[in-house]
Write a protein that holds these residues in place. Structure first.
Motif, PDB file in Angstrom:
ATOM      1  N   LEU A   1       0.466  -7.090   4.892  1.00 49.01           N
ATOM      2  CA  LEU A   1      -0.099  -5.152   3.908  1.00 49.01           C
ATOM      3  C   LEU A   1       1.509  -5.332   4.613  1.00 49.01           C
ATOM      4  CD1 LEU A   1      -1.669  -4.027   2.700  1.00 49.01           C
ATOM      5  CD2 LEU A   1      -2.477  -3.818   5.334  1.00 49.01           C
TER       6      LEU A   1
ATOM      7  N   TRP B   1       1.578  -1.663   0.143  1.00 51.51           N
ATOM      8  CA  TRP B   1       0.532   0.144   0.363  1.00 51.51           C
ATOM      9  C   TRP B   1       0.889   0.941  -0.088  1.00 51.51           C
ATOM     10  CZ3 TRP B   1      -0.204   4.725   2.294  1.00 51.51           C
ATOM     11  CH2 TRP B   1      -2.169   4.899   2.492  1.00 51.51           C
ATOM     12  N   ARG B   2       0.817   1.831  -0.496  1.00 51.28           N
ATOM     13  CA  ARG B   2       0.955   3.867  -1.293  1.00 51.28           C
ATOM     14  C   ARG B   2      -0.127   4.249  -1.332  1.00 51.28           C
ATOM     15  NH1 ARG B   2       6.453   2.587  -5.254  1.00 51.28           N
ATOM     16  NH2 ARG B   2       7.500   0.975  -3.930  1.00 51.28           N
TER      17      ARG B   2
ATOM     18  N   LYS C   1      -3.015   2.390  -4.121  1.00 53.94           N
ATOM     19  CA  LYS C   1      -3.918   2.375  -2.401  1.00 53.94           C
ATOM     20  C   LYS C   1      -4.183   0.693  -2.727  1.00 53.94           C
ATOM     21  CE  LYS C   1      -4.817   7.386  -1.093  1.00 53.94           C
ATOM     22  NZ  LYS C   1      -4.465   7.943  -2.411  1.00 53.94           N
ATOM     23  N   LEU C   2      -3.972   0.401  -2.247  1.00 56.69           N
ATOM     24  CA  LEU C   2      -5.078  -0.920  -1.976  1.00 56.69           C
ATOM     25  C   LEU C   2      -6.605  -1.039  -1.457  1.00 56.69           C
ATOM     26  CD1 LEU C   2      -2.616  -3.780  -0.651  1.00 56.69           C
ATOM     27  CD2 LEU C   2      -3.798  -3.129  -3.102  1.00 56.69           C
ATOM     28  N   ARG C   3      -7.774  -1.151  -2.002  1.00 59.78           N
ATOM     29  CA  ARG C   3      -9.270  -1.218  -0.959  1.00 59.78           C
ATOM     30  C   ARG C   3      -9.017  -2.918  -0.606  1.00 59.78           C
ATOM     31  NH1 ARG C   3     -12.026   2.367  -3.432  1.00 59.78           N
ATOM     32  NH2 ARG C   3     -11.269   4.621  -4.534  1.00 59.78           N
TER      33      ARG C   3
ATOM     34  N   ILE D   1       3.414  -2.006   4.024  1.00 61.77           N
ATOM     35  CA  ILE D   1       3.035  -0.065   3.435  1.00 61.77           C
ATOM     36  C   ILE D   1       4.856   0.758   3.689  1.00 61.77           C
ATOM     37  CG2 ILE D   1       1.750   2.255   4.873  1.00 61.77           C
ATOM     38  CD1 ILE D   1       0.081   0.024   6.143  1.00 61.77           C
TER      39      ILE D   1
ATOM     40  N   VAL E   1      -8.242  -1.175   4.956  1.00 59.32           N
ATOM     41  CA  VAL E   1      -7.751  -2.097   3.513  1.00 59.32           C
ATOM     42  C   VAL E   1      -8.712  -3.106   4.280  1.00 59.32           C
ATOM     43  CG1 VAL E   1      -6.049  -3.813   2.575  1.00 59.32           C
ATOM     44  CG2 VAL E   1      -5.743  -1.529   2.806  1.00 59.32           C
TER      45      VAL E   1
ATOM     46  N   GLU F   1      -6.653   2.542  -8.538  1.00 59.12           N
ATOM     47  CA  GLU F   1      -5.002   2.815  -7.393  1.00 59.12           C
ATOM     48  C   GLU F   1      -4.565   3.326  -8.429  1.00 59.12           C
ATOM     49  OE1 GLU F   1      -3.798  -1.540  -8.042  1.00 59.12           O
ATOM     50  OE2 GLU F   1      -4.746  -2.065  -5.993  1.00 59.12           O
TER      51      GLU F   1
END
Length: 803
Positions: free
Chosen positions: A715, A700-701, A705-707, A717, A782, A799
């Motif tokens: 995960l 994730w960034r 972005k991850l949903r 980050i 998330v 994303e």
């Protein structure tokens, strides 16, 4: 308005000498653009001969004669042109070289009267100066130098001077369209105007050649310099030394170079071998003032419709094309040449690690776009050069800082290319595959340079991206799946946009958004042969069912069968090419078949074990070349339009030669000779095809972005600055803090232990920035949820938009 000329070149060449800084191009039996003092600076539009009888007959050799072209020696870009009057009146034979000792282009001409005698004809030379990449703002005049009559032109700090071995009969300098020699000769069938000067405009120089004194055999010398005197000295010195000496030195220089670099012939591949021609094309396009800089083509696509606002044409350094061209040099054993390319890349890398989409020789950008494959490919070139033994260990160490910066840029900004002025953000198989392969290659180089932490991180992020390819770019259950009877296919994903950039194609090879016509998902994707890059870069096997299905869809939508073989268009609804009526590309058009893509498809067929099909496609590439062996950017794939010189299966009005196409040809010959893909990275093959590595995490960034996160995944980050992650998996009933750590690439990360969390868990987190002493202020979430096929489309779009 001043215009350029045809991009359908039949010859390009330059002397292999650092004392000569001129490049010639040929088309329609005459000289086209000549480049001086740099390969990105055109100095003339064209230079040809006009024949009259002084009373009724007017014939311009480029329009009114049939043309033949020959190479003066194998692999030597020096040319013989034979122009035969279509009315059978005359024949003009020319030999053309550049002087290895100075900045001069020489033409040895033989004029023969096929009807009547030579005294029945008047012969004239017409030259259109376009100094410094500009048709306007030139000044032309007639004058003398050391007692010799010459014709001159100048613009800013560039000048030219034209001399002839017999004395001129008449000379004139005029403005195009009003007082130029062409208009005079067309109207009067002889030179009646003798203007001495045309100041600051679109100008033309005209002169009569004394056929009686020369007996139809003469030399035209066109010299260049920083001022008129230097140009005149070059023209006269070359004329005094003689054409034969320049020709001998020119040919011998090229023959020596070819001896040590030409790819050995493989007679089993095809009856035609363009290897020496292709290698000469590649080397001709290298700068002498900026060694290692390779331009995309000595041509301006559809140049006859372009003016001074189109200064760049293809005589720019396009980072992608240059690296692909260097791969062709390596395939042919031209190691020293490839090392120069790497050194140029090192000099022109931007501070953040990327390279400009295209640039002038000094490294200054022409366009302002950033495309991530152009950052990945130089890393792969270093690795390929290392594997080909073109780089010693000390050289690998020398290029590590460049590779490290580029890898950091990829890691921080990929896998989606950022939006630029021509192309929307999104996922493309070619770019993503190149990025993943480059990260693994950079990891190996990091290990060689004792930076194991960076190596570990680069492999981890490559694994994350490789494991996400299907989520990002694989589609199923669409109308096309049902129509073509496939389970699914790989696509290019780009979010739908509005406005000028989203409504029309600009300049060249840029994405045109697809309008929704089947369903909402199709509105954001394109079918393209670049999906097969997943095989070329070693990420997916050629016999993978998803790849086979994709190839089937590609063929159904993009394949074009010509009388001599198959070619492919770039993607559905491509707008870069002539219009339906054959009129030139003007920002919109219809994309045509690319010989380059025939070579790429041949590599896929070879990877799939179908070498015979690959050989057939090699022969198709050869058949698409023009009569002098040059391969174009596109071929015309519609019925003939003779008045526009467009013929089915033959070169279109796009760039010719396209240097990348010749490089792909050399790589294909090498691949067929070796029985394997020459430039396929071994790291990806080992890691993903043999070891079948799957990433245990997703990232994730802020720009990615991850949903949702599948169960069992960690995960990760990542930030571009140190942070403390404050997170919870039970809606803040309990929470934890994790500090990020620095990867050494200006990326700070932390892994959340989410692999054991059950489905439907909501992971919430916020950030504290210790360097700035403040909280981010927003909560992010998330959800743990299994992905279904097709979910990737909205995820990919979200994303990308999150950038």
């Amino acid at each position: 308005m001043a215009r350029w000329t045809s991009s359908a070149k039949t010859g390009v060449g330059t002397a292999l000498s650092n004392t000569s800084h001129v490049w010639l191009t040929l088309s329609h039996g005459i000289l086209n653009e000549i480049y001086y003092p740099r390969i990105d600076q055109a100095c003339i539009r064209d230079m040809g001969l006009i024949v009259t009888d002084g009373a009724e007959f007017f014939s311009e050799e480029k329009r009114d004669a049939a043309h033949k072209v020959e190479w003066l020696a194998g692999g030597v870009p020096a040319f013989k042109l034979v122009n035969t009057c279509r009315e059978g009146r005359y024949r003009i034979e020319k030999q053309i070289v550049t002087d290895p000792l100075r900045d001069t282009v020489l033409q040895k001409v033989q004029f023969t009267a096929e009807q009547g005698v030579q005294s029945d004809y008047h012969l004239h030379v017409l030259l259109a100066p376009h100094l410094g990449n500009h048709g306007d703002g030139n000044t032309a005049w007639v004058g003398e130098f050391e007692g010799e009559p010459l014709l001159f032109a100048e613009r800013n700090s560039n000048a030219l001077a034209m001399a002839c071995s017999p004395p001129w009969t008449k000379r004139s300098a005029g403005f195009v369209g009003s007082s130029d020699g062409w208009k005079d000769l067309k109207a009067h069938k002889q030179m009646t105007w003798e203007y001495t000067r045309a100041e600051n405009g679109n100008v033309a120089l005209t002169a009569g050649i004394d056929l009686l004194k020369s007996q139809g055999n003469f030399v035209l010398s066109l010299g260049f310099g920083k001022d008129p005197d230097e140009a005149a000295r070059n023209a006269m010195a070359s004329l005094r030394d003689g054409f034969d000496k320049a020709k001998h030195d020119y040919i011998s220089g090229w023959q020596e170079w070819q001896k040590t670099r030409a790819l050995s012939k493989n007679n089993q591949s095809s009856p035609v071998d363009l290897s020496q021609i292709s290698l000469a094309v590649l080397h001709t396009h290298e700068s002498k003032t900026a060694p290692g800089a390779l331009i995309a083509s000595l041509a301006i696509p559809w140049g006859f419709s372009k003016g001074d606002k189109d200064q760049g044409g293809y005589h720019l350094v396009w980072s992608r094309d240059m690296v692909e061209t260097a791969g062709g040099l390596l395939a042919a054993g031209a190691h020293e040449d490839a090392r120069r390319v790497l050194s140029f890349l090192q000099r022109t890398q931007q501070a953040d690690g990327h390279w400009s989409q295209n640039m002038w020789l000094d490294g200054s950008p022409y366009w302002d776009g950033i495309q991530m494959d152009e950052t990945a490919l130089p890393i792969l070139l270093v690795d390929l050069a290392r594997r080909e033994k073109a780089l010693a260990d000390v050289d690998v160490t020398k290029f590590w800082p460049m590779v490290k910066k580029a890898a950091g840029c990829l890691a921080r900004n990929g896998p989606v290319s950022p939006q630029d002025r021509w192309e929307d953000p999104g996922y493309t198989p070619f770019t993503v595959a190149a990025e993943i392969a480059a990260l693994l290659a950079a990891a190996d180089l990091a290990d060689l340079n004792q930076e194991s932490c960076i190596a570990t991180y680069l492999r981890e992020i490559a694994d994350v991206w490789n494991s996400s390819i299907e989520r990002w770019m694989y589609m199923s259950a669409t109308d096309w799946c049902r129509k073509f009877k496939v389970e699914g296919y790989y696509v290019r994903i780009a979010p739908k946009t509005t406005g000028a950039a989203g409504e029309s194609l600009q300049k060249n090879i840029k994405v045109k958004n697809v309008t929704a016509s089947e369903d909402t998902r199709r509105a954001s994707h394109l079918i393209s042969p670049d999906a097969l890059a997943l095989v070329r870069f070693g990420l997916r096997a050629a016999d993978d069912a998803r790849i086979r299905d994709t190839a089937k869809v590609i063929d159904a939508l993009l394949k074009v069968e010509t009388p001599t073989g198959s070619t492919w268009r770039r993607y559905n609804d491509d707008g870069y090419g002539e219009h339906e009526d054959g009129s030139p590309f003007d920002g919109t058009g219809i994309g045509r078949g690319w010989p380059l893509l025939t070579g790429e498809r041949a590599h896929y067929e070879l990877a799939a074990g179908r070498a015979e099909i690959a050989k057939q496609l090699l022969a198709a590439m050869e058949s698409f070349a023009n009569e002098s062996g040059l391969i174009s950017e596109q071929i015309w794939d519609s019925p003939d339009i003779g008045e526009r010189e467009l013929h089915f299966g033959r070169p279109s009005g796009s760039a010719m030669p396209l240097v990348w196409a010749h490089a792909e040809y050399l790589k294909l010959r090498r691949s067929l000779r070796d029985g394997r893909l020459f430039d396929q990275p071994p790291q990806t093959v080992q890691r993903y095809l043999k070891e079948k590595t799957v990433s245990p995490r997703l990232t994730w960034r802020f720009n990615h972005k991850l949903r949702s996160l599948p169960p069992g995944k960690i995960l990760r980050i990542e930030f571009m600055a140190p942070a403390v992650i404050h997170w919870t998996a039970d809606d803040w009933k309990t929470c934890q803090d994790l500090k990020t750590h620095d990867t050494g690439l200006k990326i700070h990360l932390a892994d959340l232990p989410t692999q054991s969390l059950p489905e439907d868990t909501q992971i919430k987190f916020m950030f504290y920035w210790p360097d700035a002493s403040h909280w981010e202020g927003n909560d992010f979430m998330v959800r743990i949820a299994a992905w279904r096929i097709g979910d990737f489309v909205s995820a990919g779009r979200n994303e990308a938009n999150g950038r």
